[in-house]
Design an enzyme around this catalytic site. Structure first.
Site, PDB file in Angstrom:
ATOM      1  N   CYS A 222      -5.584  90.068  18.696  1.00  0.00           N
ATOM      2  CA  CYS A 222      -5.557  91.160  17.730  1.00  0.00           C
ATOM      3  C   CYS A 222      -6.209  90.690  16.443  1.00  0.00           C
ATOM      4  CB  CYS A 222      -4.094  91.556  17.473  1.00  0.00           C
ATOM      5  SG  CYS A 222      -3.886  92.877  16.286  1.00  0.00           S
TER       6      CYS A 222
ATOM      7  N   HIS B  18      -1.871  98.819  23.381  1.00  0.00           N
ATOM      8  CA  HIS B  18      -1.859  97.891  22.240  1.00  0.00           C
ATOM      9  C   HIS B  18      -2.093  98.662  20.932  1.00  0.00           C
ATOM     10  CE1 HIS B  18      -3.162  93.927  20.275  1.00  0.00           C
ATOM     11  NE2 HIS B  18      -3.586  94.836  19.422  1.00  0.00           N
ATOM     12  N   GLU B  19      -3.099  99.539  20.943  1.00  0.00           N
ATOM     13  CA  GLU B  19      -3.446 100.259  19.710  1.00  0.00           C
ATOM     14  C   GLU B  19      -2.375 101.292  19.354  1.00  0.00           C
ATOM     15  OE1 GLU B  19      -5.671  99.062  17.914  1.00  0.00           O
ATOM     16  OE2 GLU B  19      -6.655  97.810  19.393  1.00  0.00           O
TER      17      GLU B  19
ATOM     18  N   HIS C   4       0.452  99.780  17.509  1.00  0.00           N
ATOM     19  CA  HIS C   4       0.215  99.538  16.079  1.00  0.00           C
ATOM     20  C   HIS C   4       0.748 100.688  15.229  1.00  0.00           C
ATOM     21  CE1 HIS C   4      -2.035  95.846  15.511  1.00  0.00           C
ATOM     22  NE2 HIS C   4      -2.883  96.132  16.476  1.00  0.00           N
TER      23      HIS C   4
HETATM   24 ZN    ZN Z   1      -4.157  94.829  17.410  1.00  0.00          ZN
END
Ligand code: ZN
Length: 167
Positions: free
Chosen positions: A97, A139-140, A143
């Site tokens: 990341c 993953h995004e 966030h």
């Molecule tokens: Zn990330």
């Protein structure tokens, strides 16, 4: 348009819960463009979330095609207000990341997802995504809820790896 500074862990803004985008106003458009510019400028990055540039809005840009090993993808995606509707299967992936430049880590993710979002024209889209792209979108989306891959790493003792330089 602007290349923005990417916040680095443990910046507390990375832990913020992002807000839904209500309309495609100037602010939202600017955040989208800045995310695209920042992703492009990094060269290697396949995705970035608005929280990573200090904008607590539910916007992500992703481009799985930038990973040469990824053959099954939807190209460049602008994703607003994402909602994962279905998770299927499981795969373990070594993640990195831009906000955690010193580490990579093994994370368990769904192999396949069904995700609903609004695109750059604020039209609703539902896509099925698999493999690398599915991992990237999980993953995004994480966030936007203030979750980083290091929060999901299987074991901090055996599945977190230090690296010298982000590549
Ligand atoms: Zn990330």
């Amino acid at each position: 348009m602007a290349i923005r500074e990417v916040l680095i862990y443990p910046d507390s803004r990375l832990k913020e819960m992002a807000e839904d985008v209500q309309s495609l106003d100037d602010k939202a458009k600017q955040v989208i463009q800045d995310l695209l510019d920042t992703m492009e400028a990094s060269g290697h990055s396949t995705g970035i979330a608005a929280t990573q540039i200090g904008e607590p809005l539910r916007i992500v840009v992703a481009d799985a095609s930038k990973n040469k090993k990824c053959e099954d993808h939807h190209g460049r995606l602008i994703i607003i207000n994402p909602e994962i509707l279905k998770w299927e299967g499981m795969l373990q992936f070594r993640e990195g990341c831009m906000s955690v430049p010193d580490f990579t880590g093994n994370v368990n993710r769904a192999r396949k997802i069904l995700i609903k979002f609004k695109d750059e024209n604020f039209n609703e889209r539902v896509i099925e995504s698999e493999g690398f792209e599915a991992v990237l979108l999980q993953h995004e989306t994480d966030h936007l809820d203030g979750t980083l891959f290091i929060d999901r790493v299987i074991s901090k003792r055996t599945d977190l790896f230090r690296r010298k330089k982000y590549k």
